[in-house]
Design a protein around this motif. Sequence first.
Motif, PDB file in Angstrom:
ATOM      1  N   LYS A  50      19.473   4.039  -2.231  1.00  0.00           N
ATOM      2  CA  LYS A  50      20.881   3.802  -2.510  1.00  0.00           C
ATOM      3  C   LYS A  50      21.116   3.370  -3.951  1.00  0.00           C
ATOM      4  O   LYS A  50      22.192   3.621  -4.515  1.00  0.00           O
ATOM      5  N   LEU A  51      20.125   2.730  -4.574  1.00  0.00           N
ATOM      6  CA  LEU A  51      20.287   2.261  -5.952  1.00  0.00           C
ATOM      7  C   LEU A  51      19.818   3.291  -6.979  1.00  0.00           C
ATOM      8  O   LEU A  51      19.803   3.009  -8.182  1.00  0.00           O
ATOM      9  N   GLY A  52      19.422   4.483  -6.510  1.00  0.00           N
ATOM     10  CA  GLY A  52      19.014   5.534  -7.436  1.00  0.00           C
ATOM     11  C   GLY A  52      17.666   5.294  -8.079  1.00  0.00           C
ATOM     12  O   GLY A  52      17.431   5.717  -9.216  1.00  0.00           O
ATOM     13  N   ASP A  55       4.546   9.030   1.029  1.00  0.00           N
ATOM     14  CA  ASP A  55       5.582   7.993   1.089  1.00  0.00           C
ATOM     15  C   ASP A  55       5.872   7.497   2.498  1.00  0.00           C
ATOM     16  O   ASP A  55       6.966   6.990   2.767  1.00  0.00           O
ATOM     17  N   GLU A  56       4.903   7.607   3.395  1.00  0.00           N
ATOM     18  CA  GLU A  56       5.119   7.141   4.762  1.00  0.00           C
ATOM     19  C   GLU A  56       4.818   5.649   4.885  1.00  0.00           C
ATOM     20  O   GLU A  56       4.129   5.070   4.059  1.00  0.00           O
ATOM     21  N   ASN A  57       5.378   5.043   5.935  1.00  0.00           N
ATOM     22  CA  ASN A  57       5.127   3.650   6.323  1.00  0.00           C
ATOM     23  C   ASN A  57       5.677   2.625   5.336  1.00  0.00           C
ATOM     24  O   ASN A  57       5.228   1.477   5.301  1.00  0.00           O
ATOM     25  N   MET A  58       6.651   3.024   4.505  1.00  0.00           N
ATOM     26  CA  MET A  58       7.279   2.061   3.608  1.00  0.00           C
ATOM     27  C   MET A  58       8.179   1.124   4.399  1.00  0.00           C
ATOM     28  O   MET A  58       8.728   1.493   5.435  1.00  0.00           O
ATOM     29  N   ASP A  59       8.349  -0.081   3.869  1.00  0.00           N
ATOM     30  CA  ASP A  59       9.291  -1.012   4.457  1.00  0.00           C
ATOM     31  C   ASP A  59      10.683  -0.375   4.422  1.00  0.00           C
ATOM     32  O   ASP A  59      11.154   0.046   3.369  1.00  0.00           O
ATOM     33  N   GLN A  60      11.332  -0.324   5.575  1.00  0.00           N
ATOM     34  CA  GLN A  60      12.585   0.418   5.684  1.00  0.00           C
ATOM     35  C   GLN A  60      13.670  -0.148   4.783  1.00  0.00           C
ATOM     36  O   GLN A  60      14.434   0.603   4.162  1.00  0.00           O
ATOM     37  N   VAL A  70      13.307  -1.779   1.928  1.00  0.00           N
ATOM     38  CA  VAL A  70      13.004  -1.488   0.527  1.00  0.00           C
ATOM     39  C   VAL A  70      13.253  -0.013   0.235  1.00  0.00           C
ATOM     40  O   VAL A  70      13.830   0.343  -0.802  1.00  0.00           O
ATOM     41  N   GLU A  71      12.823   0.852   1.157  1.00  0.00           N
ATOM     42  CA  GLU A  71      13.021   2.287   0.970  1.00  0.00           C
ATOM     43  C   GLU A  71      14.506   2.625   0.881  1.00  0.00           C
ATOM     44  O   GLU A  71      14.931   3.407   0.009  1.00  0.00           O
ATOM     45  N   ALA A  91       0.809  -1.232   0.000  1.00  0.00           N
ATOM     46  CA  ALA A  91       0.000   0.000   0.000  1.00  0.00           C
ATOM     47  C   ALA A  91       0.839   1.277   0.000  1.00  0.00           C
ATOM     48  O   ALA A  91       0.522   2.214  -0.743  1.00  0.00           O
ATOM     49  N   PRO A  92       1.919   1.373   0.799  1.00  0.00           N
ATOM     50  CA  PRO A  92       2.698   2.621   0.780  1.00  0.00           C
ATOM     51  C   PRO A  92       3.264   2.976  -0.597  1.00  0.00           C
ATOM     52  O   PRO A  92       3.395   4.154  -0.932  1.00  0.00           O
ATOM     53  N   PHE A  93       3.595   1.979  -1.402  1.00  0.00           N
ATOM     54  CA  PHE A  93       4.139   2.239  -2.730  1.00  0.00           C
ATOM     55  C   PHE A  93       3.054   2.770  -3.670  1.00  0.00           C
ATOM     56  O   PHE A  93       3.305   3.678  -4.472  1.00  0.00           O
ATOM     57  N   ILE A  94       1.858   2.236  -3.572  1.00  0.00           N
ATOM     58  CA  ILE A  94       0.750   2.730  -4.394  1.00  0.00           C
ATOM     59  C   ILE A  94       0.389   4.148  -3.976  1.00  0.00           C
ATOM     60  O   ILE A  94       0.146   5.019  -4.818  1.00  0.00           O
TER      61      ILE A  94
END
Length: 770
Positions: free
Chosen positions: A229-231, A216-221, A223-224, A205-208
Amino acid sequence: MCSGIFPGVFVYISIATIVSFLTYHHFLLGILVALLFFYIIHRKLQKSFYIVLASFFLMFFCFHWRFEKEIPPPPEEVQALFIQFADYPKFDGNKLSGTVVRQQGEKLAFTYYMKTKDEKDRLQHMLEPGVYCQVQGIFELPPEPRNPNAFNYRQFLQTQKIYYLLKVERISNCFLQDKTLYQKLLDFRRSGIESINLHFPEHIAPFINALLFGHDENMDQSVEEAYQKLGLSHLLAISGLHVGIIIACLYYVLLKFGITRERVRLILLLFLPIYAVLGGAAPSVTRSVFMAWLILFLSKWRMILNSLDALSISFIIFILINPFIIYHVGFQLSYTVTAGLLLSRAILQEIHGFLKSGIAISLISQIVSLPILLTSFYEFSLISFLLNIIYVPLYSIFILPLSFLTYIIILLFPKLSGLFVSILTVLLEYPNDFAVWMNGFDLFTIVLGKPPTSIFILFFISIIICFIFYEKDKFAKKKLLLLTIFLCPFILQILFVKFSPVGEVTIIDVGQGDCIFIRMPLNKGNYLIDTGGVLQFPQEDWEKREKPFDPGESIVVPFLKSKGITKLDRLILTHGDIDHVGSSAALFNHFHIGELVVGQTMEKSIAEQEVIKLAKENNTKVTYAFDGMYWTKGKNQFYILAPEKNMKASNNASIVVYAKLGKKKWLFTGDLEKEGEELLIQKYPNLQVDILKAGHHGSNTSTTEPFLNAIQPEIAVISAGENNRYGHPHQEVIDRLKDYKIKTFRTDKHGAVTYFYLFEIEKLSTMLEE
């Protein structure tokens, strides 16, 4: 890069302004660089001289005036102030924060700590945009950075036109009046976010929400962090791609319904500002929306506005509205990357094929954004442009359009949304897992540190020169020269930042704790004495924060990366208190640590035992230190003066390090107290010290008179948290140091304290003036 005089003028001014406003004092230099390149490329400077000059002075005057104008001191404590909530506030454990507006229209950042769970439940139900409340609190200026290269919270708030903090002590008499259109749009956005949270799995849900609403809150740390870091984090920010898809879809659908082109244009002009609000009004959103709106608006009179002109005009307008917006990283990246791609249109037009075009776009975006990425995050990924070749089409062609479609289906036919939700979940899960996996390879991440201003500007100069020669088809003839020009700022960055010839000792301000960074010249040795840490007190579930503050993650890791550090040769933990070892895990997560040094003591604390276990799991050598041990690194010497072998772990069993660094003799005492000091001067009666790191944060149990009389330091540094609950440093210690005419620096007053040395040159500086 040379597509016309009019766009050239504004874009070069824009690029120069982006470069120079990052360091305001180099504004003039940035403009001169822009004029030079403009003259080299167009050789028609005379025709546009007045445009350039007028734009320059307009922006310079505006920015100069804003910066030179002093912000008045905050008002005294207020007894009854009415505020209106500008957005939905954030509830994080017992902390309530957000943006409010005073009756005079001034925006404030506010914080409030709730006392009970019932109060939290009541406020969660009550507070929303448009709600008025009566509050009592204290106005404060936002804090300035307390460590070198640290996040500037005051500057960040200024990008939002916020100049004061309001620390609320009591909230009462809340009521809601009729909502404005803007507030109703915020309600619609909030309901959309909640609808996505209801229909999608918690980790998706946070990505959608980021793609649809800029939330952009509550994203998996993990993954975020991997996306950053990968741009790839730009994929989750609403940008021109989103606006383009929406405009194209609406234009096609409305025409199919028989609406005339003129009315479709009018509908889009009305809709775009609404979408900017729904998308969170981040800089990338407002830029994209304003550019599209400007082009559509002028098209009525058949005026074809070049995309470069639209970009540059929007840039200048935003700067005039709020010059501080230039410090927003999203604003910098959005305008720089867009300008880079538009200026490279001639290059891109010569490249045919979907794959080749994708590689070219990704590579150009990566190159032009590189100086800003290094300035803001101190590192970049070698495989970023390759991953973007995969991820950009995936998001552009599949994930983003399907996200819009799924949300419409959720609104209109919620029972039919299950299939689309499942497809989107799969489309996001695999790329996210792959990004986390790729992020695990440190080999691909290059940490170069924060470039100095001169090298930062040189990065842009070399990039522009390389693009100019490539576009003029001179790349083949001068390949070696161009490669040298391109690599020149990288080489200088490595020589003067990563392998700096300057030695350094920094007492980092980690709040109530200790953390000292020692760097030998030419990167011959990087040591850290203690890590800082926060003692966690028992809390009920409702009081616990989503991400508890960790000085290691928030302060020490960014500080080290800004210096270009990827490896710590030694991590020395003086003793096992949480405020000295509590952030060790963050350091093991981000850096290779060659050796962990702990005292050879008995009955170690649980926290210290856990760090030793973590070190062994990471194949880090563990050394148990005691008095008499020493080592030499170049001209720098280190001696362990305490503890005695097999002492019981305590403050008085702290590791005491005596070091000769530069022209100074240092004594780092951990939390050594009176007994330990007495033992130390008995064993080493002729100990000569120039700079003393005072023991136990300036407690009155340390830094005793006999000790000071024996070692006679010139300077003392006390590491203590601002307004800490223990009252450190104690007044008796401050008075004692003053009586002995010892110049004293305190992290709670001065922020980080840094000593630089190069050959016979030395300098001691602090981050803050007392």
